[in-house]
Design a protein around this motif. Sequence first.
Motif, PDB file in Angstrom:
ATOM      1  N   PRO A   1       0.802  -1.225   0.000  1.00 60.71           N
ATOM      2  CA  PRO A   1       0.000   0.000   0.000  1.00 60.71           C
ATOM      3  C   PRO A   1       0.837   1.278   0.000  1.00 60.71           C
ATOM      4  CG  PRO A   1      -0.894  -1.584   1.562  1.00 60.71           C
ATOM      5  CD  PRO A   1       0.428  -2.136   1.096  1.00 60.71           C
ATOM      6  N   LEU A   2       1.917   1.298   0.796  1.00 58.42           N
ATOM      7  CA  LEU A   2       2.715   2.523   0.889  1.00 58.42           C
ATOM      8  C   LEU A   2       3.456   2.798  -0.408  1.00 58.42           C
ATOM      9  CD1 LEU A   2       3.401   4.814   2.762  1.00 58.42           C
ATOM     10  CD2 LEU A   2       5.338   3.492   3.624  1.00 58.42           C
ATOM     11  N   ALA A   3       3.944   1.749  -1.079  1.00 56.49           N
ATOM     12  CA  ALA A   3       4.602   1.947  -2.379  1.00 56.49           C
ATOM     13  C   ALA A   3       3.628   2.545  -3.377  1.00 56.49           C
ATOM     14  CB  ALA A   3       5.137   0.620  -2.900  1.00 56.49           C
ATOM     15  N   GLY A   4       2.369   2.128  -3.331  1.00 53.68           N
ATOM     16  CA  GLY A   4       1.352   2.707  -4.205  1.00 53.68           C
ATOM     17  C   GLY A   4       1.041   4.142  -3.851  1.00 53.68           C
ATOM     18  N   VAL A   5       0.912   4.423  -2.554  1.00 55.12           N
ATOM     19  CA  VAL A   5       0.625   5.793  -2.108  1.00 55.12           C
ATOM     20  C   VAL A   5       1.746   6.737  -2.538  1.00 55.12           C
ATOM     21  CG1 VAL A   5       0.422   7.280  -0.079  1.00 55.12           C
ATOM     22  CG2 VAL A   5      -0.832   5.116  -0.161  1.00 55.12           C
ATOM     23  N   LEU A   6       2.991   6.285  -2.424  1.00 61.92           N
ATOM     24  CA  LEU A   6       4.152   7.115  -2.765  1.00 61.92           C
ATOM     25  C   LEU A   6       4.464   7.108  -4.264  1.00 61.92           C
ATOM     26  CD1 LEU A   6       6.546   6.210   0.198  1.00 61.92           C
ATOM     27  CD2 LEU A   6       5.041   8.195  -0.032  1.00 61.92           C
ATOM     28  N   ARG A   7       3.613   6.420  -5.047  1.00 59.76           N
ATOM     29  CA  ARG A   7       3.750   6.407  -6.511  1.00 59.76           C
ATOM     30  C   ARG A   7       5.085   5.853  -6.983  1.00 59.76           C
ATOM     31  NH1 ARG A   7      -1.184   7.649  -9.129  1.00 59.76           N
ATOM     32  NH2 ARG A   7      -2.443   8.698  -7.551  1.00 59.76           N
ATOM     33  N   MET A   8       5.563   4.816  -6.334  1.00 62.16           N
ATOM     34  CA  MET A   8       6.778   4.156  -6.806  1.00 62.16           C
ATOM     35  C   MET A   8       6.478   3.541  -8.179  1.00 62.16           C
ATOM     36  SD  MET A   8       8.841   0.903  -5.130  1.00 62.16           S
ATOM     37  CE  MET A   8       9.506   1.885  -3.789  1.00 62.16           C
TER      38      MET A   8
END
Length: 208
Positions: free
Chosen positions: A129-136
């Motif tokens: 989820p965090l990788a998606g939120v941070l737009r990796m």
Amino acid sequence: MHVQEWLDTVPAAAVYAVVGLVIALESLGIPLPGEIILVSAALLSSQHGGVDPLVLGVCASTGAVIGDSIGYAIGRKGGRPLLARLGRRFPRHFSEGHIATAERSFQKWGMWAVFFGRFVALLRIFAGPLAGVLRMPYWKFLIANVLGGIVWAGGTTAVIYYVGVVAESWLKRFSWLGLVLAVAIGVTSMLVLKRKAKRAQPLAAAAE
């Protein structure tokens, strides 16, 4: 019924399904004891001839990769409001301190945070989820996700399986001791991470 006799009645397909499902759900952001389940299943495979450690490792790896990918998609679509909702729903796991700790790891290590995060209980829940939120970029995330999932799931299964084989005669007499030890290790790691997250909360507040 002796514990070993009970273990022999457990269908292998059920073990594979439970391990893959729990790890997938944990990886997409639901706080479940994926590592404890995997360790317990690997110990089981060392005593239960019907549970193939290779198939177990494949199922665990597949669950990890699929779960992380779904978590990435959810995080990319939901953004930071999603983290806020998760914080209200699961305050013990998605507190501001935990999120701040995970976000600093991502900012410092990038895709390596996804890879190594697979080995840390807190980051294992946050990674997708965090990788998606941070737009990796997804290609970076996918490489780290696949490699991390295979190394973590396959490596954990292999190590615990061979430990169980070596200690088979001992574990037959104290078969539940290995499971209790796995639970103790999981709880200890969570307590250590919780303490680190609490220390990170003042820093997060000061940065705002």
